[in-house]
Design a protein around this motif. Structure first.
Motif, PDB file in Angstrom:
ATOM      1  N   PRO A   1       1.306  16.183   6.370  1.00  0.00           N
ATOM      2  CA  PRO A   1       1.372  15.128   5.352  1.00  0.00           C
ATOM      3  C   PRO A   1       2.794  14.777   4.937  1.00  0.00           C
ATOM      4  CG  PRO A   1       0.616  17.192   4.388  1.00  0.00           C
ATOM      5  CD  PRO A   1       0.703  17.411   5.865  1.00  0.00           C
ATOM      6  N   HIS A   2       2.986  13.494   4.702  1.00  0.00           N
ATOM      7  CA  HIS A   2       4.315  12.940   4.428  1.00  0.00           C
ATOM      8  C   HIS A   2       4.168  11.805   3.412  1.00  0.00           C
ATOM      9  CE1 HIS A   2       8.431  11.917   5.477  1.00  0.00           C
ATOM     10  NE2 HIS A   2       8.080  10.700   5.822  1.00  0.00           N
ATOM     11  N   LYS A   3       4.994  11.782   2.411  1.00  0.00           N
ATOM     12  CA  LYS A   3       5.033  10.676   1.442  1.00  0.00           C
ATOM     13  C   LYS A   3       3.667  10.361   0.824  1.00  0.00           C
ATOM     14  CE  LYS A   3       9.209   8.527   3.161  1.00  0.00           C
ATOM     15  NZ  LYS A   3       9.860   7.349   3.680  1.00  0.00           N
ATOM     16  N   ASN A   4       3.025  11.399   0.287  1.00  0.00           N
ATOM     17  CA  ASN A   4       1.757  11.271  -0.441  1.00  0.00           C
ATOM     18  C   ASN A   4       0.591  10.794   0.421  1.00  0.00           C
ATOM     19  OD1 ASN A   4       0.808  12.078  -2.947  1.00  0.00           O
ATOM     20  ND2 ASN A   4       0.758  10.017  -3.772  1.00  0.00           N
TER      21      ASN A   4
ATOM     22  N   LEU B   1       0.808  -1.216   0.000  1.00  0.00           N
ATOM     23  CA  LEU B   1       0.000   0.000   0.000  1.00  0.00           C
ATOM     24  C   LEU B   1       0.847   1.274   0.000  1.00  0.00           C
ATOM     25  CD1 LEU B   1      -2.825  -1.329   2.266  1.00  0.00           C
ATOM     26  CD2 LEU B   1      -3.090  -0.531  -0.086  1.00  0.00           C
ATOM     27  N   LEU B   2       2.015   1.237   0.637  1.00  0.00           N
ATOM     28  CA  LEU B   2       2.908   2.401   0.570  1.00  0.00           C
ATOM     29  C   LEU B   2       3.379   2.631  -0.866  1.00  0.00           C
ATOM     30  CD1 LEU B   2       5.043   2.124   3.824  1.00  0.00           C
ATOM     31  CD2 LEU B   2       3.453   3.962   3.225  1.00  0.00           C
ATOM     32  N   ASN B   3       3.691   1.542  -1.564  1.00  0.00           N
ATOM     33  CA  ASN B   3       4.090   1.661  -2.977  1.00  0.00           C
ATOM     34  C   ASN B   3       2.948   2.203  -3.829  1.00  0.00           C
ATOM     35  OD1 ASN B   3       6.787   0.903  -2.909  1.00  0.00           O
ATOM     36  ND2 ASN B   3       6.269  -1.270  -2.915  1.00  0.00           N
ATOM     37  N   ARG B   4       1.760   1.702  -3.589  1.00  0.00           N
ATOM     38  CA  ARG B   4       0.602   2.186  -4.356  1.00  0.00           C
ATOM     39  C   ARG B   4       0.333   3.663  -4.048  1.00  0.00           C
ATOM     40  NH1 ARG B   4      -5.377  -0.544  -4.781  1.00  0.00           N
ATOM     41  NH2 ARG B   4      -6.149   0.943  -6.304  1.00  0.00           N
ATOM     42  N   ARG B   5       0.420   4.038  -2.780  1.00  0.00           N
ATOM     43  CA  ARG B   5       0.179   5.435  -2.396  1.00  0.00           C
ATOM     44  C   ARG B   5       1.224   6.362  -3.014  1.00  0.00           C
ATOM     45  NH1 ARG B   5       0.417   6.886   3.776  1.00  0.00           N
ATOM     46  NH2 ARG B   5       2.564   7.273   3.246  1.00  0.00           N
ATOM     47  N   LYS B   6       2.465   5.900  -3.058  1.00  0.00           N
ATOM     48  CA  LYS B   6       3.548   6.715  -3.620  1.00  0.00           C
ATOM     49  C   LYS B   6       3.265   7.054  -5.096  1.00  0.00           C
ATOM     50  CE  LYS B   6       7.509   4.680  -3.445  1.00  0.00           C
ATOM     51  NZ  LYS B   6       8.865   4.159  -3.264  1.00  0.00           N
ATOM     52  N   ARG B   7       2.658   6.121  -5.804  1.00  0.00           N
ATOM     53  CA  ARG B   7       2.383   6.307  -7.228  1.00  0.00           C
ATOM     54  C   ARG B   7       0.988   6.865  -7.511  1.00  0.00           C
ATOM     55  NH1 ARG B   7       4.005   1.039  -6.922  1.00  0.00           N
ATOM     56  NH2 ARG B   7       1.970   0.342  -7.636  1.00  0.00           N
TER      57      ARG B   7
ATOM     58  N   ALA C   1      11.864  11.656  11.092  1.00  0.00           N
ATOM     59  CA  ALA C   1      11.669  11.095   9.747  1.00  0.00           C
ATOM     60  C   ALA C   1      11.515  12.178   8.682  1.00  0.00           C
ATOM     61  CB  ALA C   1      10.476  10.140   9.734  1.00  0.00           C
ATOM     62  N   GLY C   2      12.027  13.380   8.953  1.00  0.00           N
ATOM     63  CA  GLY C   2      11.951  14.460   7.978  1.00  0.00           C
ATOM     64  C   GLY C   2      10.589  15.143   7.918  1.00  0.00           C
ATOM     65  N   ILE C   3       9.713  14.828   8.869  1.00  0.00           N
ATOM     66  CA  ILE C   3       8.367  15.408   8.901  1.00  0.00           C
ATOM     67  C   ILE C   3       8.421  16.745   9.648  1.00  0.00           C
ATOM     68  CG2 ILE C   3       5.982  15.057   9.655  1.00  0.00           C
ATOM     69  CD1 ILE C   3       6.623  11.998   9.586  1.00  0.00           C
ATOM     70  N   MET C   4       7.684  17.723   9.134  1.00  0.00           N
ATOM     71  CA  MET C   4       7.637  19.034   9.769  1.00  0.00           C
ATOM     72  C   MET C   4       6.923  18.936  11.119  1.00  0.00           C
ATOM     73  SD  MET C   4       9.323  20.751   7.624  1.00  0.00           S
ATOM     74  CE  MET C   4       9.099  22.483   7.953  1.00  0.00           C
TER      75      MET C   4
END
Length: 182
Positions: free
Chosen positions: A47-50, A9-15, A94-97
């Motif tokens: 929000p982070h990584k789509n 699901l992370l891969n699908r969300r990224k795309r 994790a680079g999140i604001m």
């Protein structure tokens, strides 16, 4: 099992190409909820990584005078911290604001928007595997809401006794009341 779902699901969300318009629809539904209109304090995520984009929700809630909180990771915990604008955030875990400041009392939060990789219709979720939100949610008395693209709502997620489900899931096409109804 959760790890397989998480990766897929992370891969699908990224795309995912409809994130922007779906985020707008989800945001409109969220802001129209009676529970949101009545709430004084609302914890959202940056929000982070789509993920479903919460920035327009955050801006509208700040403008409306609500207490808007964002999470700051400290050790093993999430500290909810009130913000008055998005300009004061700094890159954190994790680079999140993240915000700076004093923690807001968790038990006084009216609504928590919980990020996740996936939800099922019972409100269980697959997070990122670190347990930050499970630790936070055990002390939350307010409404717990998940925001998700339609493909992130799956049939059944294996859950454990320490997992705390959300009460509502808002997608671009529906609002799922995980306690029955709607």
């Amino acid at each position: 099992m959760k790890q397989l779902y998480r990766e897929e699901l992370l891969n699908r969300r990224k795309r995912y190409e409809h994130a922007e318009e779906d985020s707008e629809r989800i945001g409109e539904s969220f802001l129209q909820l009676n529970e949101i209109q009545r709430a004084n304090s609302i914890l959202l995520y940056y929000p982070h990584k789509n993920e479903v984009n919460t920035l327009s929700i955050i801006k509208k809630l700040i403008k409306s005078g609500k207490k808007v909180l964002l999470p700051k990771v400290k050790g093993e915990d999430i500290l909810p911290i009130q913000i008055r604008s998005l300009d004061s955030l700094k890159k954190g875990y994790a680079g999140i604001m993240e915000p700076e400041g004093e923690a807001f009392p968790v038990e006084k939060i009216d609504v928590v928007v919980v990020p996740a990789v996936a939800f099922d219709t019972s409100g269980h979720r697959i997070g990122y595997g670190k347990g930050y939100y499970d630790r936070l949610l055990k002390n939350v008395k307010g409404l717990k809401v998940g925001l998700a693209y339609d493909f992130q709502v799956i049939e059944k997620i294996p859950s454990q006794s320490h997992d705390i489900p959300v009460d509502l899931i808002i997608t671009p096409t529906r609002i799922i009341n995980t306690k029955g109804g709607m």
